[in-house]
Design a protein around this motif. Structure first.
Motif, PDB file in Angstrom:
ATOM      1  N   SER A 188       0.866  -1.168   0.000  1.00 54.92           N
ATOM      2  CA  SER A 188       0.000   0.000   0.000  1.00 54.92           C
ATOM      3  C   SER A 188       0.904   1.220   0.000  1.00 54.92           C
ATOM      4  O   SER A 188       1.773   1.357   0.852  1.00 54.92           O
ATOM      5  N   ARG A 189       0.735   2.080  -0.982  1.00 47.62           N
ATOM      6  CA  ARG A 189       1.626   3.225  -1.082  1.00 47.62           C
ATOM      7  C   ARG A 189       0.979   4.364  -1.838  1.00 47.62           C
ATOM      8  O   ARG A 189      -0.028   4.195  -2.493  1.00 47.62           O
ATOM      9  N   SER A 190       1.633   5.505  -1.755  1.00 51.10           N
ATOM     10  CA  SER A 190       1.161   6.685  -2.459  1.00 51.10           C
ATOM     11  C   SER A 190       2.075   7.035  -3.624  1.00 51.10           C
ATOM     12  O   SER A 190       1.998   8.119  -4.151  1.00 51.10           O
ATOM     13  N   GLU A 191       2.958   6.117  -3.998  1.00 51.80           N
ATOM     14  CA  GLU A 191       3.872   6.370  -5.100  1.00 51.80           C
ATOM     15  C   GLU A 191       3.173   6.126  -6.426  1.00 51.80           C
ATOM     16  O   GLU A 191       2.143   5.484  -6.479  1.00 51.80           O
ATOM     17  N   PRO A 192       3.768   6.613  -7.495  1.00 52.76           N
ATOM     18  CA  PRO A 192       3.128   6.467  -8.798  1.00 52.76           C
ATOM     19  C   PRO A 192       2.883   5.018  -9.194  1.00 52.76           C
ATOM     20  O   PRO A 192       3.661   4.138  -8.911  1.00 52.76           O
ATOM     21  N   VAL A 193       1.763   4.797  -9.847  1.00 53.89           N
ATOM     22  CA  VAL A 193       1.445   3.526 -10.486  1.00 53.89           C
ATOM     23  C   VAL A 193       1.278   3.902 -11.941  1.00 53.89           C
ATOM     24  O   VAL A 193       0.375   4.642 -12.292  1.00 53.89           O
ATOM     25  N   THR A 248     -20.453  12.063   4.817  1.00 48.55           N
ATOM     26  CA  THR A 248     -19.679  13.182   5.361  1.00 48.55           C
ATOM     27  C   THR A 248     -18.182  12.875   5.415  1.00 48.55           C
ATOM     28  O   THR A 248     -17.374  13.776   5.598  1.00 48.55           O
ATOM     29  N   ARG A 249     -17.822  11.587   5.284  1.00 50.38           N
ATOM     30  CA  ARG A 249     -16.419  11.172   5.435  1.00 50.38           C
ATOM     31  C   ARG A 249     -15.973  10.341   4.242  1.00 50.38           C
ATOM     32  O   ARG A 249     -16.774   9.627   3.651  1.00 50.38           O
ATOM     33  N   LEU A 250     -14.682  10.426   3.953  1.00 47.09           N
ATOM     34  CA  LEU A 250     -14.107   9.723   2.817  1.00 47.09           C
ATOM     35  C   LEU A 250     -12.874   8.949   3.253  1.00 47.09           C
ATOM     36  O   LEU A 250     -12.065   9.437   4.050  1.00 47.09           O
ATOM     37  N   GLY A 251     -12.739   7.753   2.700  1.00 55.10           N
ATOM     38  CA  GLY A 251     -11.504   6.985   2.802  1.00 55.10           C
ATOM     39  C   GLY A 251     -11.176   6.473   1.421  1.00 55.10           C
ATOM     40  O   GLY A 251     -12.062   6.035   0.684  1.00 55.10           O
ATOM     41  N   VAL A 252      -9.919   6.547   1.043  1.00 52.88           N
ATOM     42  CA  VAL A 252      -9.510   6.087  -0.279  1.00 52.88           C
ATOM     43  C   VAL A 252      -8.178   5.367  -0.137  1.00 52.88           C
ATOM     44  O   VAL A 252      -7.340   5.747   0.682  1.00 52.88           O
ATOM     45  N   ALA A 253      -8.023   4.294  -0.913  1.00 52.40           N
ATOM     46  CA  ALA A 253      -6.785   3.519  -0.850  1.00 52.40           C
ATOM     47  C   ALA A 253      -6.479   2.918  -2.209  1.00 52.40           C
ATOM     48  O   ALA A 253      -7.372   2.672  -3.012  1.00 52.40           O
ATOM     49  N   MET A 254      -5.186   2.676  -2.422  1.00 54.10           N
ATOM     50  CA  MET A 254      -4.704   2.022  -3.628  1.00 54.10           C
ATOM     51  C   MET A 254      -3.591   1.080  -3.217  1.00 54.10           C
ATOM     52  O   MET A 254      -2.730   1.447  -2.415  1.00 54.10           O
ATOM     53  N   VAL A 255      -3.638  -0.143  -3.718  1.00 56.17           N
ATOM     54  CA  VAL A 255      -2.549  -1.097  -3.510  1.00 56.17           C
ATOM     55  C   VAL A 255      -2.061  -1.516  -4.883  1.00 56.17           C
ATOM     56  O   VAL A 255      -2.835  -2.004  -5.700  1.00 56.17           O
TER      57      VAL A 255
END
Length: 169
Positions: free
Chosen positions: A34-39, A144-151
């Motif tokens: 799980s990361r926030s680096e480019p895909v 009212t709330r957001l969660g977002v993820a990318m693996v």
């Protein structure tokens, strides 16, 4: 002729395997991260994802949502589960409501969008906007709330967007 056909099929299968076309499982050597680096050409930037979702909601006359750690944790668990199983499925991370409770979101109105293979959040967002059910989820008024993820995995990125309301609303 028969030999030639077999050779072609064999070479295609080898190329497909080496290219990852038949890979359904994520092995220990290609464990999802799980990361926030480019895909590919994009990246998961939670603040930018929030801005994109809020712009979409405002365009539909809806209130903005805020990033939430618990909702993000539930989204991350779903993306990780899909990546580990090598499949895009709402059931990959277990029962949606149970997952929300386990991650501290609570018993609140909530919706989930998932995607696989998009190279950036804007691409995932475009695919959700083009789908009636996913678009309807992003237009849920009580959120009212957001969660977002990318693996990221060798076979593509697994995306999860969860919108949740607040308790007592």
């Amino acid at each position: 002729m028969r030999l030639r056909l077999s050779w072609s099929v064999t070479m295609f299968a080898i190329a497909a395997i080496l290219g990852g076309c038949f890979s359904a499982d994520v092995t220990a050597s290609t464990r999802p991260v799980s990361r926030s680096e480019p895909v590919g050409g994009g990246a998961l930037n939670p603040a930018q994802a929030l801005a994109n979702v809020n712009a979409y909601r405002r365009a539909h006359g809806l209130a903005s949502v805020r990033l939430d750690a618990a909702v993000t944790s539930a989204a991350r668990a779903q993306s990780l589960a899909m990546a580990r199983q090598g499949r895009m499925s709402h059931e990959a991370g277990g029962d949606f409501r149970a997952r929300l409770i386990a991650h501290g979101v609570g018993r609140v109105p909530a919706v989930e969008n998932i995607a696989w293979g998009q190279r950036s959040f804007p691409e995932a967002m475009q695919s959700w906007q083009a789908s009636y059910g996913h678009a309807r989820n992003m237009q849920a008024p009580d959120m009212t709330r957001l969660g977002v993820a990318m693996v990221d995995t060798p076979s593509g990125a697994y995306w999860t967007l969860v919108l949740a309301g607040d308790a007592g609303r």
